[in-house]
Design a protein around this motif. Structure first.
Motif, PDB file in Angstrom:
ATOM      1  N   LYS A 191       0.842  -1.204   0.000  1.00  0.00           N
ATOM      2  CA  LYS A 191       0.000   0.000   0.000  1.00  0.00           C
ATOM      3  C   LYS A 191       0.873   1.248   0.000  1.00  0.00           C
ATOM      4  O   LYS A 191       0.628   2.198  -0.756  1.00  0.00           O
ATOM      5  CB  LYS A 191      -0.911  -0.017   1.241  1.00  0.00           C
ATOM      6  N   SER A 194       2.402   1.738  -3.283  1.00  0.00           N
ATOM      7  CA  SER A 194       1.412   2.240  -4.237  1.00  0.00           C
ATOM      8  C   SER A 194       1.197   3.731  -4.053  1.00  0.00           C
ATOM      9  O   SER A 194       1.143   4.504  -5.002  1.00  0.00           O
ATOM     10  CB  SER A 194       0.103   1.467  -4.050  1.00  0.00           C
ATOM     11  N   ARG A 195       1.099   4.158  -2.774  1.00  0.00           N
ATOM     12  CA  ARG A 195       0.887   5.581  -2.479  1.00  0.00           C
ATOM     13  C   ARG A 195       2.081   6.416  -2.913  1.00  0.00           C
ATOM     14  O   ARG A 195       1.947   7.582  -3.282  1.00  0.00           O
ATOM     15  CB  ARG A 195       0.642   5.774  -0.975  1.00  0.00           C
ATOM     16  N   GLN A 210      -1.388  -3.241  -6.483  1.00  0.00           N
ATOM     17  CA  GLN A 210      -1.407  -3.542  -5.045  1.00  0.00           C
ATOM     18  C   GLN A 210      -2.195  -4.808  -4.750  1.00  0.00           C
ATOM     19  O   GLN A 210      -1.690  -5.725  -4.085  1.00  0.00           O
ATOM     20  CB  GLN A 210      -1.988  -2.351  -4.292  1.00  0.00           C
ATOM     21  N   ILE A 211      -3.436  -4.881  -5.242  1.00  0.00           N
ATOM     22  CA  ILE A 211      -4.274  -6.032  -4.904  1.00  0.00           C
ATOM     23  C   ILE A 211      -3.746  -7.298  -5.574  1.00  0.00           C
ATOM     24  O   ILE A 211      -3.755  -8.380  -4.967  1.00  0.00           O
ATOM     25  CB  ILE A 211      -5.764  -5.769  -5.257  1.00  0.00           C
ATOM     26  N   CYS A 214      -0.800  -8.503  -3.622  1.00  0.00           N
ATOM     27  CA  CYS A 214      -1.261  -9.060  -2.334  1.00  0.00           C
ATOM     28  C   CYS A 214      -1.758 -10.503  -2.519  1.00  0.00           C
ATOM     29  O   CYS A 214      -1.501 -11.370  -1.681  1.00  0.00           O
ATOM     30  CB  CYS A 214      -2.389  -8.210  -1.741  1.00  0.00           C
TER      31      CYS A 214
ATOM     32  N   SER B 176      -5.651  -6.328   1.373  1.00  0.00           N
ATOM     33  CA  SER B 176      -5.486  -5.179   0.472  1.00  0.00           C
ATOM     34  C   SER B 176      -6.683  -4.234   0.564  1.00  0.00           C
ATOM     35  O   SER B 176      -6.525  -3.017   0.701  1.00  0.00           O
ATOM     36  CB  SER B 176      -5.310  -5.685  -0.961  1.00  0.00           C
ATOM     37  N   LEU B 177      -7.897  -4.799   0.497  1.00  0.00           N
ATOM     38  CA  LEU B 177      -9.106  -3.968   0.555  1.00  0.00           C
ATOM     39  C   LEU B 177      -9.210  -3.252   1.896  1.00  0.00           C
ATOM     40  O   LEU B 177      -9.652  -2.102   1.970  1.00  0.00           O
ATOM     41  CB  LEU B 177     -10.357  -4.833   0.341  1.00  0.00           C
ATOM     42  N   THR B 178      -8.803  -3.935   2.971  1.00  0.00           N
ATOM     43  CA  THR B 178      -8.906  -3.352   4.313  1.00  0.00           C
ATOM     44  C   THR B 178      -7.853  -2.271   4.513  1.00  0.00           C
ATOM     45  O   THR B 178      -8.150  -1.208   5.077  1.00  0.00           O
ATOM     46  CB  THR B 178      -8.763  -4.449   5.388  1.00  0.00           C
ATOM     47  N   ASP B 180      -6.654  -0.363   2.372  1.00  0.00           N
ATOM     48  CA  ASP B 180      -7.102   0.821   1.633  1.00  0.00           C
ATOM     49  C   ASP B 180      -8.001   1.705   2.488  1.00  0.00           C
ATOM     50  O   ASP B 180      -8.139   2.899   2.226  1.00  0.00           O
ATOM     51  CB  ASP B 180      -7.875   0.404   0.364  1.00  0.00           C
ATOM     52  N   ARG B 181      -8.647   1.102   3.495  1.00  0.00           N
ATOM     53  CA  ARG B 181      -9.522   1.866   4.394  1.00  0.00           C
ATOM     54  C   ARG B 181      -8.801   2.335   5.651  1.00  0.00           C
ATOM     55  O   ARG B 181      -9.380   3.038   6.475  1.00  0.00           O
ATOM     56  CB  ARG B 181     -10.730   1.017   4.808  1.00  0.00           C
TER      57      ARG B 181
END
Lengths: 235, 240
Positions: A191, A194-195, A210-211, A214, B176-178, B180-181
């Protein structure tokens, strides 16, 4: 699973689902352009060619990588029936994956197994009936719905997805805490990378990196952490 | 949106034009649901597992649908109710569709939501928003039945390893989804952690008591706890 069950799954269930999935998916493609055709024929509209090309290039270039990354990353939970339904109806991560996850958990069945595939098929179909029904009511009633809900509830809805993802993440973590010990920090690093724009050199801006990474890390870590178990299972 | 555009975009003709797309989605789901339910017992599931799958999927789906309401209402302002209804139910995602409407407006050189929106914009938006999403259907139609080959390769030919690797992949997705939050920091971080902590405690409790209602309602309960925690924090900090 015994031989008879496996026979039903492989020779009856899967072929039917694949046939239905393919036929309905291909049939759906011209249907989605009917509204554009009707606006042209019934209302005499002239779509702007420049607008169409610019809009399509803009949208498709933003989505192109996701056409592949999204299904590949979610296949472990959606499986074959879920894939056809999810990528015809949409909202893969927000509604379909959570519904399948909840159903697998409540049925006490593992994702990726034959029973897991059937549970995914049942649960995603149910989620589609619910979401189509809800959106139909919203489309008909429109703003009246928003006026009924208190401000606090409307405000709370902003936090639904973060809370949902935190919950689902913990649910998965508890299934394999050893792998998570490595995957979670890796996700944080990815993450931050990516940022920092480190994936921007990739095609289409690398927003999907990123995903995708992962998932790759998750697969590699799980294989290595449980290699003894996997070796034993193969004997 | 002018009254003329509103009448056009919300006409019965548009409802009729959008109906086939939604109908095929329901039809496909119905056929696969019926086959799955009919074959479930023959594949080794029991009645209890089938009914709990249905209940938990239904319960879990309602919350995210509510989130989509506000975004769908925004889309209805640009595309009218019928086309917004089609887009959210047919190869749709609220976030992508709003982008699609914006791209269509940018392409023509008008401002989204302005009085410049007319039948020409609607036709353009219909093509752009639909065309932008067909990639998913095409990928799914071509490759869904071949994804098992990918699974086999990842499992090194040992199909019993698939659930282990599948779990690893899913942990990767949800991490990954988490994350991001969580990054960047904001009130939503508390929702993530509150939901996660609630799920942890509920799962520990369920391991002792083995209650079916926890498996079916657990996700929704923990999600609501997260939402409440965030809302309380916003009330306390004056953000609400």
């Amino acid at each position: 699973m015994n031989k008879e069950q496996e026979k039903v799954y492989k020779e009856e269930y899967l072929p039917y689902v694949i046939k239905v999935g393919k036929i309905t998916s291909w049939i759906s493609l011209p249907l989605i352009f009917i509204p554009a055709l009707i606006v042209v024929l019934a209302f005499g509209a002239r779509p702007d060619p420049g607008g169409v090309i610019t809009g399509l290039i803009g949208l498709c270039s933003a989505m192109l990588a996701w056409y592949i990354v999204d299904p590949v990353t979610l296949y472990p939970i959606l499986h074959i029936p879920g894939m056809y339904m999810t990528y015809l109806c949409g909202n893969s991560k927000e509604i379909r994956a959570p519904a399948a996850t909840a159903a697998l958990s409540s049925a006490d069945v593992e994702a990726g197994t034959e029973q897991g595939t059937v549970v995914a098929g049942i649960s995603i179909a149910i989620s589609i009936f619910i979401s189509v029904g809800t959106m139909t009511i919203v489309a008909i009633l429109g703003n009246a719905i928003l006026s009924i809900l208190p401000d606090t509830v409307l405000h709370a809805l902003n936090y639904l997805l973060p809370s949902l993802f935190g919950t689902m993440c913990m649910q998965r973590i508890l299934l394999d805490p050893k792998s998570t010990f490595i995957i979670l920090p890796a996700a944080v690093v990815l993450k931050l990378m990516s940022r920092a724009g480190l994936f921007k050199f990739l095609p289409f801006g690398g927003g999907y990196a990123q995903i995708l990474l992962c998932v790759i890390v998750g697969v590699i870590v799980a294989r290595n952490v449980h290699k003894d178990k996997i070796r034993h299972a193969g004997k | 949106m002018t009254a003329e555009y509103k009448a056009l975009a919300n006409s019965w003709i548009m409802w009729a034009a959008c109906l086939p797309g939604v109908a095929i989605v329901i039809y496909q789901a119905f056929l696969i649901f019926r086959k799955s339910k009919n074959d479930a017992l023959r594949i080794g599931l029991n009645e209890k597992q089938v009914s709990s799958s249905i209940r938990s999927a239904a319960i879990t789906s309602i919350g995210p649908c509510l989130v989509m309401i506000t975004a769908m209402l925004a889309l209805m302002m640009y595309d009218g109710a019928p086309f917004a209804w089609l887009r959210t139910n047919f190869i749709g995602s609220i976030t992508y569709e709003l982008q699609g409407a914006q791209f269509a407006a940018d392409g023509i050189g008008i401002e989204l939501g302005s009085s410049a929106m007319d039948a020409n914009f609607l036709a353009t938006a219909c093509i752009v928003e639909a065309g932008g999403c067909v990639g998913w259907v095409i990928f799914s139609a071509l490759f869904s039945d071949k994804m098992e080959v990918v699974n086999e390769k990842l499992a090194g030919g040992n199909m019993l390893a698939v659930p282990i690797i599948g779990t690893g992949a899913l942990i990767g997705v949800y991490c990954s989804l988490t994350i991001d939050r969580v990054i960047p920091y904001g009130t939503q971080v508390y929702g993530v952690f509150a939901g996660a902590l609630a799920m942890y405690l509920l799962t520990l409790y369920d391991r002792k008591v083995h209650k079916q209602w926890i498996k079916e309602w657990g996700l929704t309960i923990c999600m609501i706890i997260g939402m409440i925690v965030c809302t309380v924090i916003d009330l306390m900090t004056g953000a609400l």
